[in-house]
Design a protein around this motif. Structure first.
Motif, mmCIF file in Angstrom:
data_model
loop_
_atom_site.group_PDB
_atom_site.id
_atom_site.type_symbol
_atom_site.label_atom_id
_atom_site.label_comp_id
_atom_site.label_asym_id
_atom_site.label_seq_id
_atom_site.Cartn_x
_atom_site.Cartn_y
_atom_site.Cartn_z
ATOM 1 N N PHE A 285 0.822 -1.203 0.000
ATOM 2 C CA PHE A 285 0.000 0.000 0.000
ATOM 3 C C PHE A 285 0.866 1.267 0.000
ATOM 4 C CE2 PHE A 285 -3.187 2.897 1.711
ATOM 5 C CZ PHE A 285 -4.324 2.450 1.083
ATOM 6 N N VAL A 286 1.839 1.286 0.912
ATOM 7 C CA VAL A 286 2.722 2.459 1.015
ATOM 8 C C VAL A 286 3.513 2.629 -0.270
ATOM 9 C CG1 VAL A 286 4.770 3.313 2.186
ATOM 10 C CG2 VAL A 286 2.894 2.387 3.515
ATOM 11 N N ALA B 63 2.622 1.659 -3.171
ATOM 12 C CA ALA B 63 1.703 2.076 -4.224
ATOM 13 C C ALA B 63 1.481 3.587 -4.168
ATOM 14 C CB ALA B 63 0.374 1.338 -4.084
ATOM 15 N N ILE B 64 1.320 4.115 -2.956
ATOM 16 C CA ILE B 64 1.089 5.559 -2.842
ATOM 17 C C ILE B 64 2.335 6.328 -3.291
ATOM 18 C CG2 ILE B 64 0.761 7.421 -1.167
ATOM 19 C CD1 ILE B 64 -1.314 5.796 0.163
ATOM 20 N N ASP B 65 3.514 5.849 -2.869
ATOM 21 C CA ASP B 65 4.747 6.506 -3.312
ATOM 22 C C ASP B 65 4.878 6.448 -4.824
ATOM 23 O OD1 ASP B 65 5.361 7.073 -0.761
ATOM 24 O OD2 ASP B 65 6.800 5.437 -0.482
ATOM 25 N N SER C 245 2.509 6.242 -6.981
ATOM 26 C CA SER C 245 1.565 7.125 -7.665
ATOM 27 C C SER C 245 2.100 8.557 -7.715
ATOM 28 C CB SER C 245 0.204 7.072 -6.980
ATOM 29 O OG SER C 245 0.217 7.820 -5.788
ATOM 30 N N ARG C 246 2.822 8.967 -6.681
ATOM 31 C CA ARG C 246 3.391 10.328 -6.715
ATOM 32 C C ARG C 246 4.493 10.446 -7.746
ATOM 33 N NH1 ARG C 246 3.275 11.345 -0.255
ATOM 34 N NH2 ARG C 246 1.018 11.120 -0.157
#
Lengths: 251, 208
Positions: free
Chosen positions: A194-195, A197-199, A201-202
């Motif tokens: 999850f983490v 994935a968020i990184d 996406s940025r």
């Protein structure tokens, strides 16, 4: 993990315009959902079988999908015939089945399979990037198409990442069981996915901005309707109207 | 959790489509492209999560994670789940197009409610945060099961028993989902606590 084969050996729909196919599949889903009589739903299933034959779906794939969808159908058969109020009939042993319940379960089963077959035949052979392109041409909001294409793109990346973590856990002797340890391990693995994935996406967004992204996608592939589409579409929609009228007549 | 095609009545299907369209419209209007990139990657996480099996009792269940997505995405959970379920429909034939509206609403709406109920719980470390995480996970699944059951129940009176069984069968899933969500949040809190700032103002803060 997501290595689903979308290709077909032989499909009459291969060269068809994806817009026509998407619109046809959606129209078929809605039309079949409206049907209530047993006769009309059986006709829908026959129509869907013809589509499936035209779409050239391979038998193993077809059986796998049908098995998945029929688990829900089985659940319906295990409850409705007993739970439905109304007149009871003796079919088998001491159980009292409701006649209306059996009818409802039959119609539901037939409709469910008919919609699945028509959807498989028409849509699941289209490559997903082309689905995105067709959705765009069908005037689906640009942001939604963006989301669709990006989700498809990153499903593979996230899936691979998850599998890498799973392999690493297996190599360390992790065997899932009913324990807090299992739950904590899965929580940590998923948290990491999850983490990351968020990184990711940025980073993606920054990279896109650097390449001059202004919110619009430019597709190289052109979707064009062929003469065959122009013949197929009216016939298809006429068939749906016929099925709908048949249902109204038989109700 | 998915209802198959051909089961629900046209009225229920129509209601689902209208509600999902409204939610998706608001979600898309509130999200800029930087937020949409996050939403897209989290849709992929949801998609992968639905393929992960977690042991539970004698069998196993797959993760749903709608609560987790709701916490991070707010209103954008609607478009995010819409595309994830559309992809599932195309790739695996779970659900379909006509029933997509109902299936998306069932999962997205409880997740959105949990977002607003619990987003203030994550500011400080402690029991409160874990409680918020557990409740978001468990109640999102409970809400989803409830909405699915209601959709079945409103279709035909004969479906009420099936609807009740469906809801009861999801109770262990709620507990499992709550635990996994709490453990995921615990992991994020330990490693990247700044991601958990959805409390206070809008949830936009964590994407910029």
């Amino acid at each position: 993990m997501i290595a689903e084969c979308q290709g077909r050996k032989f499909s009459l729909f291969r060269t068809a315009d994806p817009r026509t196919l998407l619109a046809a599949a959606a129209a078929a889903s809605f039309c079949f959902s409206f049907v209530q009589s047993l006769g009309a739903s059986a006709s829908c299933l026959a129509f869907a079988l013809i589509l499936a034959a035209m779409g050239g779906i391979s038998a193993p794939l077809l059986l796998k999908r049908l098995a998945a969808v029929n688990i829900f159908v089985l659940f319906i058969w295990l409850t409705i015939p007993f739970a439905m109020p109304g007149e009871r009939i003796d079919v088998l042993g001491p159980l009292r089945w409701s006649a209306d319940g059996i009818r409802l379960a039959m119609v539901t089963t037939i409709k469910c399979n008919a919609i699945l077959l028509s959807f498989l035949a028409l849509v699941s052979g289209i490559p997903l990037p082309l689905v995105g392109c067709a959705l765009d041409r069908l005037r689906v909001p640009a942001k939604l198409v963006f989301l669709f294409l990006f989700t498809f793109r990153y499903v593979h990346v996230v899936g691979e990442e998850w599998q890498r973590l799973q392999t690493a856990a297996k190599l360390r002797g992790f065997v899932p069981s009913n324990s807090l340890h299992t739950y904590r391990t899965i929580g940590n693995m998923f948290g990491l996915t999850f983490v990351n994935a968020i990184d990711r996406s940025r980073r993606i967004y920054e990279a896109m901005l650097l390449r001059g992204f202004d919110g619009s996608f430019h597709t190289v592939t052109e979707v064009k309707s062929t003469p065959a589409d122009k013949r197929f579409a009216p016939l298809f929609f006429a068939a749906l109207v016929f099925l709908f009228l048949l249902d109204v007549y038989l109700r | 959790m998915h209802i198959s095609e051909g089961v629900l009545s046209p009225a229920v299907l129509g209601g689902g489509i209208v509600l999902t369209a409204i939610g998706t419209g608001i979600g898309l209007r509130k999200a800029d492209y930087s937020r949409l990139t996050t939403a897209a990657v989290l849709s992929s996480v949801f998609f992968v999560g639905s393929l992960v099996r977690v042991p539970l009792g004698p069998g196993s269940v797959h993760l749903i994670l709608n609560g987790l997505l709701g916490l991070f995405l707010g209103w954008a959970v609607f478009p995010s789940l819409l595309v994830a379920l559309l992809l599932q429909a195309i790739l695996f034939s779970y659900g379909g197009v006509a029933v997509l509206g109902v299936n998306v609403f069932d999962m997205a709406f409880p997740a959105l409610v949990c977002h607003y109920l619990f987003r203030g719980f994550f500011g400080v470390a402690g029991v409160r945060r874990m409680f918020g995480a557990f409740c978001s996970g468990a109640l999102s699944v409970a809400g989803a099961a409830l909405c699915t059951a209601l959709a079945l129940g409103f279709t035909d009176e004969g479906f009420w028993t099936s609807a009740k069984i469906l809801f009861l069968a999801h109770i262990p899933v709620m507990a499992a989902e709550g635990c996994v969500t709490a453990l995921i949040i615990a992991f994020i809190a330990k490693n990247r606590p700044e991601l958990l700032r959805f409390g206070g103002g809008s949830a936009k803060g964590d994407s910029s």
